[in-house]
Scaffold this active site. Structure first.
Site, PDB file in Angstrom:
ATOM      1  N   ASN A 225       0.855  -1.197   0.000  1.00 14.29           N
ATOM      2  CA  ASN A 225       0.000   0.000   0.000  1.00 14.29           C
ATOM      3  C   ASN A 225       0.889   1.244   0.000  1.00 14.29           C
ATOM      4  O   ASN A 225       2.115   1.142   0.001  1.00 14.29           O
ATOM      5  CB  ASN A 225      -0.969  -0.025   1.189  1.00 14.29           C
ATOM      6  CG  ASN A 225      -0.242  -0.074   2.515  1.00 14.29           C
ATOM      7  OD1 ASN A 225       0.470   0.861   2.870  1.00 14.29           O
ATOM      8  ND2 ASN A 225      -0.390  -1.182   3.239  1.00 14.29           N
ATOM      9  N   ASP A 294      -5.050  -5.948   4.748  1.00 14.94           N
ATOM     10  CA  ASP A 294      -6.212  -6.715   5.201  1.00 14.94           C
ATOM     11  C   ASP A 294      -6.214  -8.121   4.611  1.00 14.94           C
ATOM     12  O   ASP A 294      -6.799  -9.034   5.188  1.00 14.94           O
ATOM     13  CB  ASP A 294      -7.496  -5.979   4.802  1.00 14.94           C
ATOM     14  CG  ASP A 294      -7.769  -4.799   5.742  1.00 14.94           C
ATOM     15  OD1 ASP A 294      -7.672  -5.002   6.973  1.00 14.94           O
ATOM     16  OD2 ASP A 294      -8.029  -3.689   5.256  1.00 14.94           O
ATOM     17  N   LYS A 304       9.713 -17.078  -9.436  1.00 19.75           N
ATOM     18  CA  LYS A 304       9.060 -15.927 -10.072  1.00 19.75           C
ATOM     19  C   LYS A 304       7.986 -16.389 -11.062  1.00 19.75           C
ATOM     20  O   LYS A 304       8.254 -17.262 -11.901  1.00 19.75           O
ATOM     21  CB  LYS A 304      10.120 -15.084 -10.795  1.00 19.75           C
ATOM     22  CG  LYS A 304       9.556 -13.789 -11.305  1.00 19.75           C
ATOM     23  CD  LYS A 304      10.595 -12.955 -12.029  1.00 19.75           C
ATOM     24  CE  LYS A 304       9.897 -11.782 -12.679  1.00 19.75           C
ATOM     25  NZ  LYS A 304      10.615 -11.258 -13.811  1.00 19.75           N
ATOM     26  N   ASP A 323      -7.258  -8.992  12.085  1.00 20.26           N
ATOM     27  CA  ASP A 323      -7.283  -7.566  12.452  1.00 20.26           C
ATOM     28  C   ASP A 323      -6.486  -7.429  13.754  1.00 20.26           C
ATOM     29  O   ASP A 323      -6.956  -7.785  14.832  1.00 20.26           O
ATOM     30  CB  ASP A 323      -8.738  -7.106  12.634  1.00 20.26           C
ATOM     31  CG  ASP A 323      -8.822  -5.607  12.871  1.00 20.26           C
ATOM     32  OD1 ASP A 323      -7.887  -5.051  13.502  1.00 20.26           O
ATOM     33  OD2 ASP A 323      -9.805  -4.990  12.429  1.00 20.26           O
ATOM     34  N   PHE A 342      -5.812   4.032  14.128  1.00 23.02           N
ATOM     35  CA  PHE A 342      -6.021   5.005  13.062  1.00 23.02           C
ATOM     36  C   PHE A 342      -7.206   4.528  12.216  1.00 23.02           C
ATOM     37  O   PHE A 342      -7.574   3.359  12.257  1.00 23.02           O
ATOM     38  CB  PHE A 342      -4.771   5.119  12.174  1.00 23.02           C
ATOM     39  CG  PHE A 342      -3.810   6.178  12.638  1.00 23.02           C
ATOM     40  CD1 PHE A 342      -3.087   6.019  13.807  1.00 23.02           C
ATOM     41  CD2 PHE A 342      -3.614   7.344  11.891  1.00 23.02           C
ATOM     42  CE1 PHE A 342      -2.205   6.982  14.239  1.00 23.02           C
ATOM     43  CE2 PHE A 342      -2.719   8.322  12.300  1.00 23.02           C
ATOM     44  CZ  PHE A 342      -2.015   8.145  13.479  1.00 23.02           C
ATOM     45  N   LYS A 356     -15.070   1.988  14.083  1.00 21.79           N
ATOM     46  CA  LYS A 356     -13.790   1.326  14.401  1.00 21.79           C
ATOM     47  C   LYS A 356     -13.466   1.458  15.884  1.00 21.79           C
ATOM     48  O   LYS A 356     -12.932   0.530  16.497  1.00 21.79           O
ATOM     49  CB  LYS A 356     -12.661   1.893  13.535  1.00 21.79           C
ATOM     50  CG  LYS A 356     -12.719   1.346  12.116  1.00 21.79           C
ATOM     51  CD  LYS A 356     -11.652   1.861  11.187  1.00 21.79           C
ATOM     52  CE  LYS A 356     -11.833   1.163   9.823  1.00 21.79           C
ATOM     53  NZ  LYS A 356     -11.118   1.788   8.734  1.00 21.79           N
ATOM     54  N   LYS A 360     -13.031  -2.121  17.545  1.00 26.46           N
ATOM     55  CA  LYS A 360     -11.658  -2.518  17.901  1.00 26.46           C
ATOM     56  C   LYS A 360     -11.339  -2.214  19.363  1.00 26.46           C
ATOM     57  O   LYS A 360     -10.199  -2.360  19.793  1.00 26.46           O
ATOM     58  CB  LYS A 360     -10.677  -1.830  16.949  1.00 26.46           C
ATOM     59  CG  LYS A 360     -10.900  -2.261  15.482  1.00 26.46           C
ATOM     60  CD  LYS A 360     -10.029  -1.476  14.517  1.00 26.46           C
ATOM     61  CE  LYS A 360     -10.430  -1.703  13.075  1.00 26.46           C
ATOM     62  NZ  LYS A 360      -9.427  -2.417  12.282  1.00 26.46           N
TER      63      LYS A 360
END
Ligand code: PMT
Length: 432
Positions: A225, A294, A304, A323, A342, A356, A360
């Site tokens: 990401n 995730d 490869k 999570d 966050f 959240k 959480k």
């Protein structure tokens, strides 16, 4: 010199503790004296008014004119000059200083300071000041390793409560390699900021996660990401400046971790989870700024993957990662550790952050709209909203370092509600 002695010495904003401060830089006579010019420049850039005092030997390495040009203030070079003492005055310099930085602190200067001598522009001012003193030693490796130098430094730390930054390790001007290099000027500035900051996280162990995770597809490719690690590293640096003992679990990132912070490098979400499990036991506060994948590929090819063998369309099978934040939230007892998550959102930012917070079991969610220009992934700035059980509080957009301190302000306030804050305002040792 018309400035009166400073009377407004309260705790400073830890996001910019040098802004508006008076710093006296005492330059000792070593080859590293030329680096004091860069130090002075950086201190001024950080908002400090800088006075410079030089030993006679320092003036043989670099001229007072250099410092006068940088500071636009007279440089104090001679205790016994009628003009210097009349126009500058070592007592005025000593009184006005919020902080004294000795760079380079040579073996000779350290020995004279440890003996309580006051026989030149630098030693007389240092002995007269009530401001905190930060030593940045620089000398030959054997001089640094000599038991007399070690004893002198220890005496200055123990008896006079001086702070020390460095020396660094490396190739020295005397052709030896080892400890003795003047700390990097930017690290001296950070140590100065540390000394001037309120130590409102002293005695607190803070665990921060930062950066992306990378989930391998094959030896050449991964799913990742856009996280750079900047936000989490800024939080680690900010917590350290405020006196916390910081551990940073850091995904693959080009950002340099802060000096003095223990870094646990990880690559995958599974490794990040294992590192959290290993570290969370000792933590008072956990801040999950990492962008944890995730999902990960169901299988990882040991070789490869070849374009020709895969054909024109490829289906990737993914499996959910745990999570990690929710796992921490479910496991904790009695509200320990304090849990800060966050939320990286692009729509319904506050509503999603509230979901959240509950799901959480966090104390605080730092919500950022990662679609907003100048916020979220990759950039040097962020714009966040702090969401907790009491409501949502907008933090003005700004550099990630500044935003990190506003997040920690909230952490400090929550901790203060839970226990008597430990820590003093000043005088913390910076031995590294
Ligand atoms: O690194 P930078 O380039 O500076 O960018 C900063 C940032 C955008 C990465 C940072 O500000 C941020 O938003 N970090 C959290 C990114 C994220 O994964 O958000 P999320 O809404 O998907 O996850 C919510 C929380 O759960 C996060 O605290 C995350 O660490 C945690 N999580 C997510 C997935 C997972 N499998 N386990 C987790 O613990």
């Amino acid at each position: 010199m018309t400035d009166a002695p400073r009377l407004d010495r309260g705790p400073r904003d830890p996001a910019a503790p040098l802004a508006g401060s008076h710093v006296l830089v005492g330059v000792g006579g070593g080859i590293a004296a030329y680096k004091a010019a860069e130090l002075v420049r950086l201190l001024i850039k950080a908002g400090a008014t800088v006075d410079v005092a030089m030993t006679a030997r320092a003036q043989q390495f670099v001229g007072p004119m250099t410092f006068q040009a940088l500071t636009r203030r007279p440089v104090f070079t001679d205790l016994f000059s009628l003009t210097d003492e009349a126009t500058i005055g070592h007592i005025q310099l000593a009184d006005r200083a919020d902080l004294v930085v000795i760079a380079p602190a040579t073996a000779n200067l350290i020995a004279r300071l440890a003996a309580g001598m006051a026989d030149d522009a630098v030693t007389s001012t240092v002995l007269a000041t009530r401001a905190p003193v930060l030593l940045a030693p620089a000398m030959n490796v054997n001089m640094w390793g000599h038991p007399l130098t070690a004893a002198n430094v220890q005496r200055l730390v123990d008896v006079a409560k001086y702070n020390v930054v460095g020396p660094g390790d490396g190739f020295l001007a005397c052709n030896w390699t080892g400890p003795g290099r003047l700390a990097d000027p930017k690290d001296i500035v950070e140590a100065a900021a540390h000394v001037l900051s309120a130590q409102d996280l002293a005695g607190t162990r803070v665990l921060v996660t930062a950066g992306p995770t990378q989930e391998a597809l094959d030896p050449a490719r991964y799913l990742g990401n856009r996280s750079s690690g900047k936000m989490g590293v800024a939080l680690a640096a900010a917590a350290q400046r405020r006196g916390a003992t910081v551990t940073l679990i850091l995904g693959p990132s080009a950002v340099e971790p802060p000096l003095g912070v223990r870094v646990v490098p990880v690559e995958t979400a599974a490794q990040l989870g294992a590192a959290l499990d290993a570290e969370v036991g000792g933590a008072d506060v956990v801040i999950m700024a990492a962008a944890v994948a995730d999902y990960r590929p169901m299988t990882v090819s040991p070789t490869k993957l070849k374009r020709g063998a895969l054909g024109p369309e490829v289906q990737l099978e993914l499996v959910a990662n745990p999570d990690l934040l929710a796992r921490l939230g479910a496991r904790r007892t009695g509200g320990t550790p304090l849990l800060v998550g966050f939320a990286a959102e692009t729509t319904d930012v506050i509503a999603n952050a509230r979901t959240k917070l509950a799901a959480k079991k966090c104390d605080l969610i730092v919500a950022n709209d990662v679609g907003e220009p100048g916020a979220g992934f990759g950039v040097d700035t962020n714009h966040v909203t702090l969401v907790d059980a009491a409501g949502a509080h907008d933090v003005p957009a700004g550099p990630k370092a500044q935003v990190a301190h506003r997040i920690l302000d909230r952490v400090v306030a929550v901790l203060a509600g839970k226990r008597t804050p430990a820590g003093s305002q000043r005088g913390k040792r910076v031995l590294r």
